[in-house]
Scaffold this motif. Structure first.
Motif, PDB file in Angstrom:
ATOM      1  N   THR A 126      39.318  37.517  43.951  1.00 22.63           N
ATOM      2  CA  THR A 126      38.936  37.183  42.574  1.00 22.63           C
ATOM      3  C   THR A 126      37.519  37.647  42.275  1.00 22.63           C
ATOM      4  OG1 THR A 126      40.351  35.217  42.687  1.00 22.63           O
ATOM      5  CG2 THR A 126      38.761  35.322  40.887  1.00 22.63           C
ATOM      6  N   GLY A 127      36.604  37.404  43.224  1.00 23.47           N
ATOM      7  CA  GLY A 127      35.224  37.851  43.034  1.00 23.47           C
ATOM      8  C   GLY A 127      35.103  39.357  42.956  1.00 23.47           C
ATOM      9  N   VAL A 128      35.877  40.054  43.784  1.00 20.47           N
ATOM     10  CA  VAL A 128      35.860  41.519  43.763  1.00 20.47           C
ATOM     11  C   VAL A 128      36.321  42.036  42.405  1.00 20.47           C
ATOM     12  CG1 VAL A 128      36.994  43.586  44.695  1.00 20.47           C
ATOM     13  CG2 VAL A 128      36.132  41.825  46.253  1.00 20.47           C
ATOM     14  N   LEU A 129      37.427  41.485  41.897  1.00 18.31           N
ATOM     15  CA  LEU A 129      37.943  41.930  40.602  1.00 18.31           C
ATOM     16  C   LEU A 129      36.976  41.601  39.465  1.00 18.31           C
ATOM     17  CD1 LEU A 129      41.751  41.110  40.811  1.00 18.31           C
ATOM     18  CD2 LEU A 129      40.728  43.339  40.350  1.00 18.31           C
ATOM     19  N   LEU A 130      36.323  40.452  39.566  1.00 19.38           N
ATOM     20  CA  LEU A 130      35.361  40.102  38.526  1.00 19.38           C
ATOM     21  C   LEU A 130      34.150  41.032  38.574  1.00 19.38           C
ATOM     22  CD1 LEU A 130      34.824  38.167  36.219  1.00 19.38           C
ATOM     23  CD2 LEU A 130      33.665  36.647  37.831  1.00 19.38           C
ATOM     24  N   GLY A 131      33.750  41.426  39.774  1.00 17.44           N
ATOM     25  CA  GLY A 131      32.662  42.394  39.897  1.00 17.44           C
ATOM     26  C   GLY A 131      33.036  43.733  39.295  1.00 17.44           C
ATOM     27  N   LEU A 132      34.273  44.166  39.526  1.00 18.43           N
ATOM     28  CA  LEU A 132      34.742  45.416  38.930  1.00 18.43           C
ATOM     29  C   LEU A 132      34.815  45.295  37.406  1.00 18.43           C
ATOM     30  CD1 LEU A 132      37.605  46.361  41.437  1.00 18.43           C
ATOM     31  CD2 LEU A 132      35.330  47.429  41.238  1.00 18.43           C
ATOM     32  N   SER A 133      35.240  44.123  36.922  1.00 10.92           N
ATOM     33  CA  SER A 133      35.289  43.891  35.470  1.00 10.92           C
ATOM     34  C   SER A 133      33.910  44.024  34.850  1.00 10.92           C
ATOM     35  CB  SER A 133      35.859  42.498  35.166  1.00 10.92           C
ATOM     36  OG  SER A 133      37.167  42.349  35.670  1.00 10.92           O
ATOM     37  N   ALA A 134      32.881  43.523  35.566  1.00 10.62           N
ATOM     38  CA  ALA A 134      31.516  43.617  35.056  1.00 10.62           C
ATOM     39  C   ALA A 134      31.014  45.048  35.045  1.00 10.62           C
ATOM     40  CB  ALA A 134      30.587  42.748  35.901  1.00 10.62           C
TER      41      ALA A 134
ATOM     42  N   ALA B 246      32.735  29.959  34.698  1.00  8.20           N
ATOM     43  CA  ALA B 246      34.071  29.363  34.556  1.00  8.20           C
ATOM     44  C   ALA B 246      34.909  29.605  35.805  1.00  8.20           C
ATOM     45  CB  ALA B 246      34.766  29.937  33.326  1.00  8.20           C
ATOM     46  N   PHE B 247      34.851  30.811  36.358  1.00  4.08           N
ATOM     47  CA  PHE B 247      35.610  31.110  37.571  1.00  4.08           C
ATOM     48  C   PHE B 247      35.096  30.310  38.765  1.00  4.08           C
ATOM     49  CE2 PHE B 247      36.934  35.012  35.286  1.00  4.08           C
ATOM     50  CZ  PHE B 247      38.296  34.967  35.549  1.00  4.08           C
ATOM     51  N   LEU B 248      33.780  30.146  38.872  1.00  2.00           N
ATOM     52  CA  LEU B 248      33.211  29.361  39.969  1.00  2.00           C
ATOM     53  C   LEU B 248      33.606  27.893  39.847  1.00  2.00           C
ATOM     54  CD1 LEU B 248      29.616  30.908  40.179  1.00  2.00           C
ATOM     55  CD2 LEU B 248      31.592  31.411  41.626  1.00  2.00           C
ATOM     56  N   LEU B 249      33.545  27.372  38.633  1.00  7.26           N
ATOM     57  CA  LEU B 249      33.925  25.981  38.405  1.00  7.26           C
ATOM     58  C   LEU B 249      35.407  25.773  38.682  1.00  7.26           C
ATOM     59  CD1 LEU B 249      33.005  23.195  37.453  1.00  7.26           C
ATOM     60  CD2 LEU B 249      33.528  23.900  35.108  1.00  7.26           C
ATOM     61  N   PHE B 250      36.228  26.741  38.326  1.00  6.41           N
ATOM     62  CA  PHE B 250      37.664  26.648  38.582  1.00  6.41           C
ATOM     63  C   PHE B 250      37.930  26.545  40.084  1.00  6.41           C
ATOM     64  CE2 PHE B 250      41.674  28.903  39.551  1.00  6.41           C
ATOM     65  CZ  PHE B 250      42.568  28.043  38.919  1.00  6.41           C
TER      66      PHE B 250
ATOM     67  N   GLY C  57      32.071  32.030  48.204  1.00  6.70           N
ATOM     68  CA  GLY C  57      32.736  33.259  48.635  1.00  6.70           C
ATOM     69  C   GLY C  57      33.016  34.178  47.463  1.00  6.70           C
ATOM     70  N   LYS C  58      33.472  33.572  46.367  1.00  2.00           N
ATOM     71  CA  LYS C  58      33.734  34.355  45.157  1.00  2.00           C
ATOM     72  C   LYS C  58      32.443  34.935  44.597  1.00  2.00           C
ATOM     73  CE  LYS C  58      36.478  32.482  42.194  1.00  2.00           C
ATOM     74  NZ  LYS C  58      36.986  31.589  41.107  1.00  2.00           N
ATOM     75  N   LEU C  59      31.370  34.127  44.604  1.00  2.00           N
ATOM     76  CA  LEU C  59      30.087  34.582  44.076  1.00  2.00           C
ATOM     77  C   LEU C  59      29.530  35.739  44.903  1.00  2.00           C
ATOM     78  CD1 LEU C  59      27.727  34.220  42.107  1.00  2.00           C
ATOM     79  CD2 LEU C  59      26.785  32.515  43.686  1.00  2.00           C
ATOM     80  N   VAL C  60      29.625  35.633  46.218  1.00  2.00           N
ATOM     81  CA  VAL C  60      29.125  36.699  47.096  1.00  2.00           C
ATOM     82  C   VAL C  60      29.924  37.978  46.886  1.00  2.00           C
ATOM     83  CG1 VAL C  60      28.912  37.445  49.502  1.00  2.00           C
ATOM     84  CG2 VAL C  60      28.155  35.155  48.835  1.00  2.00           C
ATOM     85  N   ALA C  61      31.254  37.845  46.820  1.00  2.00           N
ATOM     86  CA  ALA C  61      32.097  39.024  46.606  1.00  2.00           C
ATOM     87  C   ALA C  61      31.768  39.691  45.279  1.00  2.00           C
ATOM     88  CB  ALA C  61      33.572  38.625  46.645  1.00  2.00           C
ATOM     89  N   PHE C  62      31.572  38.875  44.248  1.00  2.00           N
ATOM     90  CA  PHE C  62      31.193  39.406  42.939  1.00  2.00           C
ATOM     91  C   PHE C  62      29.876  40.170  43.020  1.00  2.00           C
ATOM     92  CE2 PHE C  62      28.400  38.762  39.284  1.00  2.00           C
ATOM     93  CZ  PHE C  62      29.120  39.397  38.282  1.00  2.00           C
ATOM     94  N   ALA C  63      28.867  39.565  43.638  1.00  2.00           N
ATOM     95  CA  ALA C  63      27.544  40.182  43.701  1.00  2.00           C
ATOM     96  C   ALA C  63      27.571  41.478  44.507  1.00  2.00           C
ATOM     97  CB  ALA C  63      26.544  39.199  44.315  1.00  2.00           C
ATOM     98  N   VAL C  64      28.301  41.488  45.609  1.00  2.00           N
ATOM     99  CA  VAL C  64      28.377  42.688  46.442  1.00  2.00           C
ATOM    100  C   VAL C  64      28.980  43.847  45.662  1.00  2.00           C
ATOM    101  CG1 VAL C  64      29.545  43.707  48.444  1.00  2.00           C
ATOM    102  CG2 VAL C  64      28.437  41.476  48.652  1.00  2.00           C
ATOM    103  N   VAL C  65      30.057  43.566  44.934  1.00  3.29           N
ATOM    104  CA  VAL C  65      30.728  44.624  44.171  1.00  3.29           C
ATOM    105  C   VAL C  65      29.884  45.046  42.974  1.00  3.29           C
ATOM    106  CG1 VAL C  65      32.741  45.177  42.752  1.00  3.29           C
ATOM    107  CG2 VAL C  65      33.024  43.960  44.907  1.00  3.29           C
ATOM    108  N   LYS C  66      29.427  44.072  42.199  1.00  3.52           N
ATOM    109  CA  LYS C  66      28.655  44.370  40.989  1.00  3.52           C
ATOM    110  C   LYS C  66      27.389  45.174  41.308  1.00  3.52           C
ATOM    111  CE  LYS C  66      26.151  43.803  37.153  1.00  3.52           C
ATOM    112  NZ  LYS C  66      26.151  44.853  36.119  1.00  3.52           N
ATOM    113  N   PHE C  67      26.600  44.690  42.262  1.00  5.57           N
ATOM    114  CA  PHE C  67      25.326  45.342  42.557  1.00  5.57           C
ATOM    115  C   PHE C  67      25.475  46.467  43.570  1.00  5.57           C
ATOM    116  CE2 PHE C  67      24.035  41.016  41.185  1.00  5.57           C
ATOM    117  CZ  PHE C  67      23.374  41.398  40.029  1.00  5.57           C
ATOM    118  N   GLY C  68      26.444  46.338  44.481  1.00  6.85           N
ATOM    119  CA  GLY C  68      26.661  47.405  45.449  1.00  6.85           C
ATOM    120  C   GLY C  68      27.153  48.680  44.784  1.00  6.85           C
ATOM    121  N   PHE C  69      28.196  48.554  43.966  1.00  3.49           N
ATOM    122  CA  PHE C  69      28.689  49.726  43.253  1.00  3.49           C
ATOM    123  C   PHE C  69      27.705  50.175  42.182  1.00  3.49           C
ATOM    124  CE2 PHE C  69      32.662  48.587  45.254  1.00  3.49           C
ATOM    125  CZ  PHE C  69      33.324  49.796  45.386  1.00  3.49           C
ATOM    126  N   GLY C  70      27.009  49.202  41.564  1.00  4.61           N
ATOM    127  CA  GLY C  70      26.000  49.570  40.576  1.00  4.61           C
ATOM    128  C   GLY C  70      24.930  50.450  41.194  1.00  4.61           C
TER     129      GLY C  70
END
Length: 243
Positions: free
Chosen positions: A157-165, A177-181, A203-216
């Motif tokens: 979920t975090g990976v997909l959200l990072g890609l969405s960003a 909202a995703f973290l609270l869910f 875990g979701k937050l870390v995955a999001f950050a890695v994808v968002k900033f790593g690919f960025g």
């Protein structure tokens, strides 16, 4: 009897498919309408180096830069990509509804979505059509994660959200909202608790950050490490200062 019932139910999937074709046919002839936004996204995707782009839509820019190969027909090629993402969005809307409703009702919800205002973005050279597909995919995977209670699904979920960003930075607004869910699902599960909830959310937050900033960073270097890019950030700062 069971097989016939199954086949009859899934026959309703033709309804949103036909609805999507009608909606696409209605907006396909439209010429560029959102002139400033479409111009910016088009120039950014096709001609501007990643590090110089005003908006961090790097995944959108990377994919839609290929429309330059279509020459003067780049706009139609962009619409063709939008069509694919529009169908993907409807598929994920169906799958999301299917987790709660019957095949028939889920098909009707997808049909209503096909006729909803989201279909107009098929005709625009903008990241919205791609973003809708990615964010609905994220929602679907989050629901699966909530049912399976496995860290791997929360990471997905975090990976997909990072890609969405990376398609449209507005996905950042859905992160709380995703973290609270994830936290609430863990708390309400039989074997859950604060510990599992925090692990899922972190875990979701870390995955999001890695994808968002790593690919960025991979796309644009240091410029890709911003949250909203130079233009969105300047607009936000101006709003705060004037307030």
């Amino acid at each position: 009897m069971a097989a016939k019932k199954f086949d009859r139910a899934y026959f309703w999937l033709l309804v949103p498919f036909v609805a999507a074709l009608i909606s696409i046919g209605r907006v396909w002839p439209v010429l560029p309408a959102v002139m400033q936004d479409e111009y910016v996204y088009s120039v950014q995707a096709r001609f501007t180096p990643f590090a110089q782009q005003l908006y961090p839509n790097y995944l959108f820019s990377w994919l839609y830069s290929g429309t330059s190969a279509c020459g003067a027909g780049f706009y139609q090629c962009g619409k063709s990509l939008n069509v694919l993402f529009f169908f993907a969005t409807l598929a994920f809307i169906f799958l999301i509804a299917r987790r709660l409703l019957s095949v028939t009702w889920s098909a009707w919800i997808a049909t209503f979505a096909a006729f909803s205002p989201i279909h107009v973005y098929v005709s625009y050279f903008m990241p919205e059509a791609m973003y809708f597909a990615f964010i609905t995919a994220t929602i679907y995977v989050a629901l699966v994660a909530g049912a399976k209670h496995k860290l791997s699904w929360w990471l997905a979920t975090g990976v997909l959200l990072g890609l969405s960003a990376l398609v449209k930075p507005h996905a950042l607004f859905t992160l709380p909202a995703f973290l609270l869910f994830a936290l609430l699902v863990a708390l309400r599960s039989e074997n859950g608790g604060w510990g599992k909830g925090l692990v899922a959310a972190l875990g979701k937050l870390v995955a999001f950050a890695v994808v968002k900033f790593g690919f960025g960073f991979a796309f644009a270097g240091a410029a890709g490490l911003s949250l909203f890019g130079s233009s969105y950030s300047a607009t936000f700062n101006q709003f705060v200062n004037e307030s």
